[in-house]
Design a protein around this motif. Structure first.
Motif, PDB file in Angstrom:
ATOM      1  N   SER A 141      19.165 -16.132   4.435  1.00  0.00           N
ATOM      2  CA  SER A 141      18.139 -16.242   3.549  1.00  0.00           C
ATOM      3  C   SER A 141      17.611 -16.877   2.981  1.00  0.00           C
ATOM      4  O   SER A 141      18.401 -17.522   2.540  1.00  0.00           O
ATOM      5  CB  SER A 141      18.406 -14.407   3.042  1.00  0.00           C
ATOM      6  OG  SER A 141      17.616 -14.008   1.287  1.00  0.00           O
ATOM      7  N   TYR A 164      17.334 -16.461  12.408  1.00  0.00           N
ATOM      8  CA  TYR A 164      16.237 -15.351  11.892  1.00  0.00           C
ATOM      9  C   TYR A 164      16.412 -15.462  10.246  1.00  0.00           C
ATOM     10  O   TYR A 164      17.715 -15.684   9.881  1.00  0.00           O
ATOM     11  CB  TYR A 164      16.845 -14.207  12.145  1.00  0.00           C
ATOM     12  CG  TYR A 164      16.998 -13.422  12.888  1.00  0.00           C
ATOM     13  CD1 TYR A 164      15.511 -13.281  13.868  1.00  0.00           C
ATOM     14  CD2 TYR A 164      17.782 -13.542  14.214  1.00  0.00           C
ATOM     15  CE1 TYR A 164      15.774 -12.713  15.566  1.00  0.00           C
ATOM     16  CE2 TYR A 164      17.922 -12.781  14.723  1.00  0.00           C
ATOM     17  CZ  TYR A 164      16.900 -12.517  16.134  1.00  0.00           C
ATOM     18  OH  TYR A 164      16.748 -12.323  17.625  1.00  0.00           O
ATOM     19  N   LEU A 166      14.846 -14.728   7.043  1.00  0.00           N
ATOM     20  CA  LEU A 166      14.417 -14.077   5.780  1.00  0.00           C
ATOM     21  C   LEU A 166      13.583 -14.442   4.741  1.00  0.00           C
ATOM     22  O   LEU A 166      14.313 -15.372   3.648  1.00  0.00           O
ATOM     23  CB  LEU A 166      15.258 -12.557   5.357  1.00  0.00           C
ATOM     24  CG  LEU A 166      15.405 -11.402   4.090  1.00  0.00           C
ATOM     25  CD1 LEU A 166      13.717 -10.921   5.551  1.00  0.00           C
ATOM     26  CD2 LEU A 166      16.057 -10.741   4.389  1.00  0.00           C
ATOM     27  N   ASP A 167      12.432 -14.532   3.908  1.00  0.00           N
ATOM     28  CA  ASP A 167      11.755 -14.978   3.521  1.00  0.00           C
ATOM     29  C   ASP A 167      11.561 -13.616   1.483  1.00  0.00           C
ATOM     30  O   ASP A 167      11.406 -12.539   2.268  1.00  0.00           O
ATOM     31  CB  ASP A 167      10.599 -15.660   3.417  1.00  0.00           C
ATOM     32  CG  ASP A 167       9.640 -16.151   2.204  1.00  0.00           C
ATOM     33  OD1 ASP A 167      10.494 -16.530   1.177  1.00  0.00           O
ATOM     34  OD2 ASP A 167       8.225 -16.361   2.458  1.00  0.00           O
ATOM     35  N   TYR A 179       6.204  -6.903   2.432  1.00  0.00           N
ATOM     36  CA  TYR A 179       6.239  -8.549   3.273  1.00  0.00           C
ATOM     37  C   TYR A 179       7.764  -8.199   3.471  1.00  0.00           C
ATOM     38  O   TYR A 179       8.574  -8.965   4.946  1.00  0.00           O
ATOM     39  CB  TYR A 179       6.279  -9.624   2.194  1.00  0.00           C
ATOM     40  CG  TYR A 179       6.668 -10.972   2.516  1.00  0.00           C
ATOM     41  CD1 TYR A 179       6.314 -11.399   3.899  1.00  0.00           C
ATOM     42  CD2 TYR A 179       7.149 -11.772   1.931  1.00  0.00           C
ATOM     43  CE1 TYR A 179       5.746 -12.566   4.270  1.00  0.00           C
ATOM     44  CE2 TYR A 179       6.932 -13.327   2.504  1.00  0.00           C
ATOM     45  CZ  TYR A 179       7.245 -13.597   3.673  1.00  0.00           C
ATOM     46  OH  TYR A 179       7.312 -15.226   4.380  1.00  0.00           O
ATOM     47  N   GLU A 182       8.989  -5.982   6.449  1.00  0.00           N
ATOM     48  CA  GLU A 182       8.444  -6.374   7.588  1.00  0.00           C
ATOM     49  C   GLU A 182       8.618  -7.194   8.551  1.00  0.00           C
ATOM     50  O   GLU A 182       9.164  -7.223   9.686  1.00  0.00           O
ATOM     51  CB  GLU A 182       6.398  -6.882   7.516  1.00  0.00           C
ATOM     52  CG  GLU A 182       6.009  -5.111   7.092  1.00  0.00           C
ATOM     53  CD  GLU A 182       4.436  -5.983   7.210  1.00  0.00           C
ATOM     54  OE1 GLU A 182       3.597  -4.989   7.268  1.00  0.00           O
ATOM     55  OE2 GLU A 182       3.765  -7.336   6.834  1.00  0.00           O
ATOM     56  N   GLN A 183       8.936  -8.393   8.010  1.00  0.00           N
ATOM     57  CA  GLN A 183      10.215  -9.322   8.513  1.00  0.00           C
ATOM     58  C   GLN A 183      11.721  -8.647   8.771  1.00  0.00           C
ATOM     59  O   GLN A 183      12.164  -8.853  10.226  1.00  0.00           O
ATOM     60  CB  GLN A 183      10.657 -10.443   7.393  1.00  0.00           C
ATOM     61  CG  GLN A 183       9.994 -11.112   6.698  1.00  0.00           C
ATOM     62  CD  GLN A 183      10.321 -11.980   6.272  1.00  0.00           C
ATOM     63  OE1 GLN A 183      11.208 -12.906   5.920  1.00  0.00           O
ATOM     64  NE2 GLN A 183       9.864 -11.637   4.751  1.00  0.00           N
ATOM     65  N   ASP A 186      10.661  -6.617  11.934  1.00  0.00           N
ATOM     66  CA  ASP A 186      10.817  -8.004  13.246  1.00  0.00           C
ATOM     67  C   ASP A 186      11.817  -8.219  13.927  1.00  0.00           C
ATOM     68  O   ASP A 186      12.148  -8.498  14.987  1.00  0.00           O
ATOM     69  CB  ASP A 186       9.577  -8.702  12.689  1.00  0.00           C
ATOM     70  CG  ASP A 186       8.379  -8.305  12.663  1.00  0.00           C
ATOM     71  OD1 ASP A 186       7.761  -7.358  13.001  1.00  0.00           O
ATOM     72  OD2 ASP A 186       7.289  -9.067  12.168  1.00  0.00           O
TER      73      ASP A 186
ATOM     74  N   HIS B 106       6.857 -18.774   5.223  1.00  0.00           N
ATOM     75  CA  HIS B 106       6.707 -17.675   6.615  1.00  0.00           C
ATOM     76  C   HIS B 106       5.366 -18.543   6.535  1.00  0.00           C
ATOM     77  O   HIS B 106       3.895 -18.320   5.598  1.00  0.00           O
ATOM     78  CB  HIS B 106       7.183 -16.458   6.892  1.00  0.00           C
ATOM     79  CG  HIS B 106       8.096 -16.184   7.539  1.00  0.00           C
ATOM     80  ND1 HIS B 106       8.984 -16.669   7.980  1.00  0.00           N
ATOM     81  CD2 HIS B 106       9.397 -15.312   7.138  1.00  0.00           C
ATOM     82  CE1 HIS B 106      10.090 -16.542   8.641  1.00  0.00           C
ATOM     83  NE2 HIS B 106      10.721 -15.754   7.422  1.00  0.00           N
TER      84      HIS B 106
END
Lengths: 432, 364
Positions: A141, A164, A166-167, A179, A182-183, A186, B106
């Motif tokens: 992350s 993966y 995570l932002d 935001y 949604e990540q 996904d 992203h």
């Protein structure tokens, strides 16, 4: 008895990929670390046992392994019964086994700058030396760290694994929550496809229940530590960082914290008995109470022992043990995990971190704050000057200790001891 | 003066990271001005600790000391952890408005939505302090950046001889001038150069940048001193693949709207997209995208060797080096890693190592 030393002697100092992946190693480790060590708390013993089992599982590869870094919402791994492995925790272990100097040298050989975090340098070198269990997935992350996601990118290329990242934005509003959610969604869809497991409502409820129960016990631990004298010191408190890193949503985490709550309650009851004169002796001496920021050196317990045992300045709360997130809502799993990620006080402008430390000082009746400035941690170190100035304005003594959690060459013990002594004098003057 | 005229050059707002949308600063009535490392900047440790990015430390000290002249405010894009600390310090120390612009790491739809909202908030914030960033004003700002891109295109893609005639430090110099000038004024200068020189010059393919043996400078932002040293030491065409070069110069500003009316949100979205899709910095999470950008540069230019500037205390640079090295090793292009804190004291060791590296390239 130094269990690390005994363990190293038993395996003849031959730590490496083959030793780590052998089931015999974990039988031996359990024998030494769980059965023979006299733990001050049963909860710690249970946690050590869990850690050894998780490590053994990761090397034995009966289930898929996911490498993770600090603050990634670990509930996600438990939703898919993945075995977590944290290279950062492995670096701390390497430091305690005195393997770090060699790994740090190797990190430079592969081109990694010595300016970067030693947890990550050790992890990169450990990867290069094939010390770690092979991953099926990697997850990191952006939370507080620029280095970990980059390290994981490097590792994902080496192992050709799905990664993966995570932002987590610095704002905490609807757009940010959406935001992140949604990540996460996904990631779950991708994990479903790759593992062949469909995520069910029952599984979400079960994992979130584990997480929420653990959270409630953690809050109770924090509340019990507010007692004067505190029933848990910093040396113990900082060891529970393992659960922050690897225990989110794990079925054994609530039980470990529940045990700790019971033990702390018993300890407080014992204090009361002592104070009321029904039992000989005085309560444990506690000259000053401190809040601890960031982590501690893992290669040696000298610093924290000197602080707590010699100077009797007890760490009563640590930044890493703060429960900062709301309970998880199984009806809105992704939003809920996003809220957890976004709630971290270290994220965003520094007032959030300042508010959190002030609250800890107030709630725990602490006399001062010690900030261990781990050299490579930009997030933590970068805020130390600001925190010092702001806390001093509020009359809260603050000690910044420059050092390194993993690289033992960067902590001149003599200087540190002098600074701790001076801080004791500052507190004596402030509270005389 | 027309109501929609932007860029009077009078009110300057500082910015640091190339993901900061200059069009919005301009549309709100300010002239964007990039806060670059400056000569004599050195280690600068009084406001931020020594293990934080030296660029950020220099900017903090530069603002405090007035190195950048009069500024009304600063937009700090959250491109990394160090920038967050810069934001914290500037709010306390600068005496001017400081705005924190969050940046997604992203690409893709979710990131675009988030960044568009961030740009909308930025436009509102700046609009309250300058001029309202209306569609018309944003469109005018956008037109200026589009025009600038068209004006410098021959310098970047065809006429290295003319580029070096007017900008002796090459791409770095062009970018430096662009980010520290009023865009309208800079466009006029470029237009004049075009009229005087490249329109009238003969032998239009003379000095085609793509055919010249080139030395790439990758990694973190360099100091001007470092660029001067490189220009003095080598005859190779210098290709700075960093945020003081290609990552700034090769962004494609959004196209101008056609006949159809465009909403403010749509315009902001197009601006947001142009930044998210620009040549990526290591902060962007998709290394494959970054790798393909490198591969495009390696295909287009005749790169004989590369220098990786491993900016000290920059985690993005440190880890990026490991990944970039793989690309260069695969192409068998020699790569020299140099570390600096953006100070003059770094130059001696760079010069020695650079000379040895250039000798190596000559032998290849």
């Amino acid at each position: 008895m130094n269990p690390q030393k005994i363990f190293k002697e038993k395996i003849k100092g031959n730590l490496g990929g083959k030793v780590f992946s052998s089931p015999h190693t974990y039988r031996l480790a359990r024998e030494i670390f769980v059965r023979k060590v006299d733990f001050p708390f049963e909860a710690r013993k249970k946690m050590t046992s869990m850690a050894l089992e998780q490590a053994a599982e990761a090397y034995q590869k009966k289930r898929s392994v996911i490498w993770t870094s600090a603050f990634f919402p670990g509930e996600l791994f438990n939703l898919f019964d993945l075995v977590p492995f944290a290279p950062e925790a492995a670096s701390a272990t390497a430091a305690s086994f005195e393997l770090a100097p060699d790994l740090l040298r190797h990190a430079e050989e592969i081109g990694l700058s010595s300016d970067s975090c030693s947890f990550h340098r050790c992890a990169a070198a450990g990867t290069s030396r094939k010390y770690f269990p092979l991953p099926n997935f990697l997850a990191a992350s952006s939370h507080l760290c620029d280095g970990a996601p980059r390290l994981f990118q490097y590792m994902a290329r080496r192992y050709r694994c799905p990664l993966y990242l995570l932002d987590v934005p610095v704002r905490h509003d609807e757009a940010a929550e959406l935001y992140v959610a949604e990540q996460l969604e996904d990631m779950v869809r991708d994990l479903e496809e790759r593992t062949g497991q469909r995520l069910t409502t029952e599984k979400i409820e079960q994992v979130f229940e584990n997480s929420n129960r653990a959270r409630e016990y953690q809050q109770e631990v924090i509340r019990l530590r507010q007692h004067v004298p505190s029933p848990l010191n910093g040396e113990e408190g900082l060891s529970y960082v393992y659960l922050i890193l690897m225990g989110d949503g794990h079925p054994r985490t609530p039980e470990i914290y529940r045990t700790l709550v019971q033990e702390l309650q018993e300890k407080i009851r014992a204090y009361r008995v002592e104070v009321s004169g029904e039992k000989a002796g005085l309560p444990e001496e506690e000259n000053f109470r401190l809040v601890w920021m960031h982590l501690r050196p893992y290669y040696s317990g000298d610093m924290i022992n000197y602080l707590e045992k010699e100077l009797r300045m007890k760490v009563v709360m640590e930044e890493f043990n703060l429960v900062y997130w709301p309970p998880l809502d199984p009806e809105n799993p992704f939003r809920s995990l996003a809220r957890k990620a976004l709630s971290h006080p270290g994220l965003g402008p520094i007032e959030r971190r300042l508010d959190a430390v002030e609250r800890m000082v107030y709630d725990h009746q602490a006399h001062g704050v010690v900030h261990f400035s781990h050299w490579g941690c930009r997030q933590s170190v970068g805020g130390a000057l600001y925190l010092r100035n702001q806390l001093r304005k509020r009359g809260i003594p603050f000690l910044n200790l420059d050092g390194d959690c993993v690289d033992q060459g960067s902590l001149p013990w003599g200087q540190v001891r002098t600074r701790l002594d001076s801080f004791q004098e500052v507190l004596e003057q402030a509270y005389s | 003066m027309s109501q929609n005229q932007v860029d009077t050059g009078a009110r300057r707002v500082g910015w640091i990271c190339t993901y900061t949308p200059e069009e919005i600063i301009l549309g709100a009535g300010f002239t964007p001005y990039r806060l670059l490392p400056y000569p004599g900047g050195g280690a600068a440790e009084e406001l931020l600790p020594p293990s934080i990015c030296p660029y950020v430390r220099q900017v903090a000290r530069g603002i405090k000391r007035g190195v950048y002249g009069d500024l009304e405010g600063v937009v700090v894009a959250h491109s990394c952890n160090a920038m967050m600390h810069l934001y914290n310090v500037l709010r306390e120390e600068s005496g001017m408005f400081v705005y924190l612009l969050d940046l997604p790491r992203h690409r893709g739809e979710g990131a675009l939505d988030y960044f568009t909202r961030e740009l909308s908030s930025l436009a509102d914030f700046l609009g309250e302090r300058g001029e309202e960033a209306t569609v018309e004003r944003l469109e005018e700002a956008r037109r200026l950046y589009r025009e600038r891109e068209q004006l410098w295109e021959p310098l970047l893609n065809g006429r290295a001889d003319l580029l070096h005639k007017y900008f002796p430090l090459g791409w770095y110099h062009l970018a430096e001038k662009a980010v520290t000038s009023s865009p309208a004024k800079f466009n006029r200068e470029l237009a004049q150069l075009a009229e005087e020189s490249w329109e009238n010059s003969h032998g239009k393919d003379a000095g085609d940048a793509g055919s010249l043996p080139a030395l790439m400078l990758a990694g973190g932002i360099p100091s001007r001193n470092m660029m001067e040293l490189l220009a003095e030491t080598t005859d190779y065409f210098l290709l700075p693949e960093n945020c003081a070069g290609a990552r700034y110069l090769l962004r494609t500003p959004p196209e101008l709207p056609g006949e159809q009316e465009i909403t403010r949100e749509k315009m902001l979205q197009e601006i947001a997209l142009s930044y998210l899709e620009k040549p990526p910095c290591p902060r962007i999470y998709h290394f494959d995208y970054r790798e393909s950008y490198y591969r495009r540069l390696l295909e287009k230019y005749h790169i004989k060797g590369a220098i990786y500037h491993d900016l000290m205390f920059c985690d993005l640079s440190h880890y990026d080096y490991l990944l970039v090295k793989e690309v260069f090793d695969e192409k068998e292009i020699p790569l020299l890693q140099v570390k600096t804190e953006l100070g003059a004291e770094d130059l001696g060791q760079i010069k020695t190592r650079l000379e040895a590296f250039l000798e190596l390239l000559e032998q290849e």
